[in-house]
Design an enzyme around this catalytic site. Structure first.
Site, PDB file in Angstrom:
ATOM      1  N   GLU A 293       0.829  -1.210   0.000  1.00  0.00           N
ATOM      2  CA  GLU A 293       0.000   0.000   0.000  1.00  0.00           C
ATOM      3  C   GLU A 293       0.863   1.260   0.000  1.00  0.00           C
ATOM      4  O   GLU A 293       1.045   1.913   1.034  1.00  0.00           O
ATOM      5  CB  GLU A 293      -0.965   0.013   1.192  1.00  0.00           C
ATOM      6  CG  GLU A 293      -2.084  -1.000   1.080  1.00  0.00           C
ATOM      7  CD  GLU A 293      -3.146  -0.851   2.169  1.00  0.00           C
ATOM      8  OE1 GLU A 293      -2.899  -0.118   3.149  1.00  0.00           O
ATOM      9  OE2 GLU A 293      -4.216  -1.467   2.038  1.00  0.00           O
ATOM     10  N   GLU A 385      -6.237  -7.083  -1.511  1.00  0.00           N
ATOM     11  CA  GLU A 385      -6.673  -6.965  -0.111  1.00  0.00           C
ATOM     12  C   GLU A 385      -7.967  -6.178  -0.048  1.00  0.00           C
ATOM     13  O   GLU A 385      -8.099  -5.137  -0.685  1.00  0.00           O
ATOM     14  CB  GLU A 385      -5.598  -6.258   0.716  1.00  0.00           C
ATOM     15  CG  GLU A 385      -5.980  -6.053   2.185  1.00  0.00           C
ATOM     16  CD  GLU A 385      -4.886  -5.309   2.968  1.00  0.00           C
ATOM     17  OE1 GLU A 385      -3.695  -5.610   2.743  1.00  0.00           O
ATOM     18  OE2 GLU A 385      -5.227  -4.420   3.769  1.00  0.00           O
TER      19      GLU A 385
END
Length: 467
Positions: A293, A385
Site C-alpha cells: 500500500e 486486499e
C-alpha cells in the site's frame, strides 16, 4: 506454446438521442447515446464494452435494452448492470452505484458472450423503453490471441486446472488463455499470527472454504522482514510450499505500509525478490505483489520502484505475474484525490503485470466502485486486499457494501483476497479470537460474522474455462 495472430474485427455503434416520457414519472426530455465496442473476439466468443450516456433529464433507475441481430448471439457474463436475455432481446438494468444518471452523465457496462456464424453489433438501443436514434458509425481494432492445442488436465485443484497464469489484455488468464477470477484469503502479519497458518488451517481453507488463493502478508517493517530477513524469507517459502501442495495459488505480499514510499525498501525488495523468485521459479502457483500500500508518494515514484524490482524477478522467474501497488494505499490514487488516469497515462514499463486495488467496504463505497468500473476496461486489476469493515480494520461489518463490491468483482472477473484469515481481535478477522489455538477453522462456532459471509461467497463453485 504455439502463438497465432488474428486481426479480429471489432465494431462500435454510436447512437443518438430521443425525447419521451419517463416511465412512472413526470414528463421529461429523455435521450441517450450508446457506444458499443467489441474489444476482443475469439472462436465462438467475444467481449464488448457498452458506454451509456444520458442526454436527457436526470434519471434515477434505468434499463437499457437492445436486440442482437442474429439468433446465435448470447450474453454469457456481464458487469456494472444486471443482465438478462430473452430470445434475441437483451436488457441491462442499473445496479446500486450507477442507478442515478444526471444529464450528460455516463456509465460503462460490459459483457462477454458467445455467437455462431457472424457477430454483428446491435443497431438499436432503448433507454427506459424509449429508442435512442442516430447515425451509426463503426471502428475496427486488431488484437492478438494465443491458442493452444493441449487438452485440459484431469485435475481438480485451481492450479491443476489453470496452470501457469498470465495477463492477457485486462484479464488474468489461465494456460488456455481464458480469463479467470481467483478468490481467497490473506494472512494477517505472519510475525504476529504465524500460529494461524498450519496444516489444519490450510486444509480447511482448501477443503471447506474452497479457496483458490492464499495471500502471504510479509510485513517489512513493524517487527517484520527487516528484523530477520532469512527467517521471514524461509517462512514465506514454506507457506508457498503448503499452498502448492494443496493446489492453491500463493500471492507473496511484500507488505510495505509505513513508511509509505516503497523506495525506502528498494534494496530490501531486490534482495527478497531475487531470493524467492530464484527459489520458486519452477512453480506454477506463485504470484508476486511487490508493494502492498504505497501512500504519501507520487505515482511516478511507485512506477520507478516497480521498474527496478520487476527485472529482478524476471531474471529468475520470467513467466510469473507481478502485481504493482498503486497510489494512496492502492486505491488507484482515489484516497489522495487522484484517479486511475495517472496509471493509464503513464503505465509501468513491463509486461505480464497487474495493478493492485484495495478497499474497505464500510469506508469505500460508490466513488471507489465507480473508479474500479471505469479502470477495469483499461487496466488489469487485482484486489489483493479488502475488508468488510472500515479502513482501520475495525468498526462495524458492512454487509450491504461488501456484497455490492463482491458482486462487482465477480461481474468483472477481478480476483480478490479478503483481510484476514486470522483470529485477530478486530472486526476484519474471519476467525474469532482464540480460534488458532485449536483445530477448527470453518464451523459457525469459530467464524465471525464477516468470516461466515466471506466463506459463503468464495466457497461457491469456480468457473475456470478450459476451451
Amino acid at each position: 506454446m504455439k502463438r497465432s495472430t488474428a486481426a479480429l474485427a471489432a465494431s462500435a455503434v454510436v447512437l443518438g438521442s430521443a425525447v419521451a416520457m419517463l416511465p412512472n414519472a413526470m414528463a421529461a426530455a429523455q435521450g441517450c447515446r450508446v457506444d458499443y465496442t467489441v474489444t476482443s473476439q475469439w472462436q465462438g466468443g467475444f467481449q464488448a464494452n457498452v458506454k451509456l450516456t444520458n442526454l436527457g433529464d436526470p434519471v434515477s433507475g434505468w434499463s437499457l435494452g437492445f436486440t442482437f441481430p442474429t439468433s446465435g448471439q448470447r450474453v454469457g457474463q456481464g458487469w456494472n448492470a444486471t443482465w438478462s436475455q430473452s430470445g434475441s432481446a437483451v436488457t441491462a438494468t442499473n445496479v446500486d452505484w450507477n442507478r442515478s444518471l444526471g444529464t450528460g452523465a455516463s456509465t460503462d457496462l460490459g459483457l462477454t458472450g458467445t455467437f455462431s456464424g457472424s457477430n454483428p453489433a446491435p443497431t438499436s438501443f432503448a433507454l427506459n423503453g424509449v429508442a435512442c436514434t442516430g447515425s451509426p458509425t463503426s471502428t475496427n481494432t486488431t488484437t492478438t490471441t494465443t491458442t493452444t492445442t493441449t487438452n485440459p488436465p484431469v485435475g481438480r485443484t485451481p492450479v491443476e486446472i489453470n496452470g501457469q497464469l498470465r495477463v492477457c489484455g485486462v484479464n488474468l488468464c489461465n494456460q488456455y488463455n481464458r480469463p479467470i477470477q481467483l478468490r481467497g484469503m490473506s494472512t494477517h502479519g505472519i510475525q504476529w499470527f504465524d500460529k494461524c497458518y498450519n496444516n489444519a488451517s490450510l486444509d480447511a481453507l482448501v477443503n471447506d472454504w474452497k479457496s483458490d488463493l492464499f495471500r502471504i502478508a510479509m510485513y517489512v517493517q513493524e517487527q517484520g522482514y527487516e528484523t530477520n530477513p532469512t527467517g521471514f524469507t524461509n517462512r514465506v517459502n514454506a507457506l508457498v510450499d503448503m499452498a502448492e501442495s494443496r493446489g492453491m495459488y500463493a500471492l507473496i505480499d511484500f507488505h510495505t505500509l509505513t513508511p509509505g514510499d516503497p523506495n525506502y525498501n528498494l534494496a530490501r525488495a531486490k534482495t527478497f525478490f531475487s531470493q524467492v523468485a530464484a527459489r520458486n521459479a519452477n512453480k506454477r502457483n506463485v504470484i508476486y505483489e511487490i508493494a502492498n500500500e504505497p501512500n504519501g508518494v507520487s505515482w511516478q515514484g511507485i512506477k520507478s520502484y516497480a521498474e527496478q524490482v520487476i527485472p529482478v524477478i524476471r531474471a529468475a522467474d520470467p513467466d510469473a505475474v507481478v502485481i504493482v501497488g498503486t497510489r494512496a494505499w492502492s486505491s488507484l490514487g482515489v484516497s489522495e484525490g487522484s484517479s486511475e488516469t495517472e496509471v493509464i497515462n503513464n503505465p509501468v514499463n513491463a509486461t505480464n503485470i497487474m495493478y493492485a486495488f484495495h478497499f474497505y467496504a464500510a469506508s469505500h463505497k460508490d466513488n471507489y466502485r465507480a473508479t474500479v468500473s471505469r479502470a477495469a476496461s483499461r487496466l488489469p486489476l487485482f484486489v489483493t486486499e479488502f475488508g468488510t469493515v472500515t479502513a482501520t480494520g475495525g468498526g462495524a461489518y458492512d454487509r450491504t457494501s461488501t456484497a455490492a463490491w463482491i458482486d462487482l468483482l465477480d461481474q468483472l472477473k477481478i480476483g480478490y483476497a479478503n483481510w484476514t484469515y486470522s483470529d485477530a481481535n478486530e472486526s476484519s478477522a474471519a476467525l474469532r479470537p482464540g480460534t488458532c489455538n485449536g483445530g477448527d477453522y470453518s464451523s459457525g462456532n469459530v467464524l465471525t460474522e464477516s468470516g461466515a459471509y466471506i466463506k459463503s461467497r468464495i466457497s461457491t463453485p469456480d468457473n475456470f474455462p478450459t476451451s
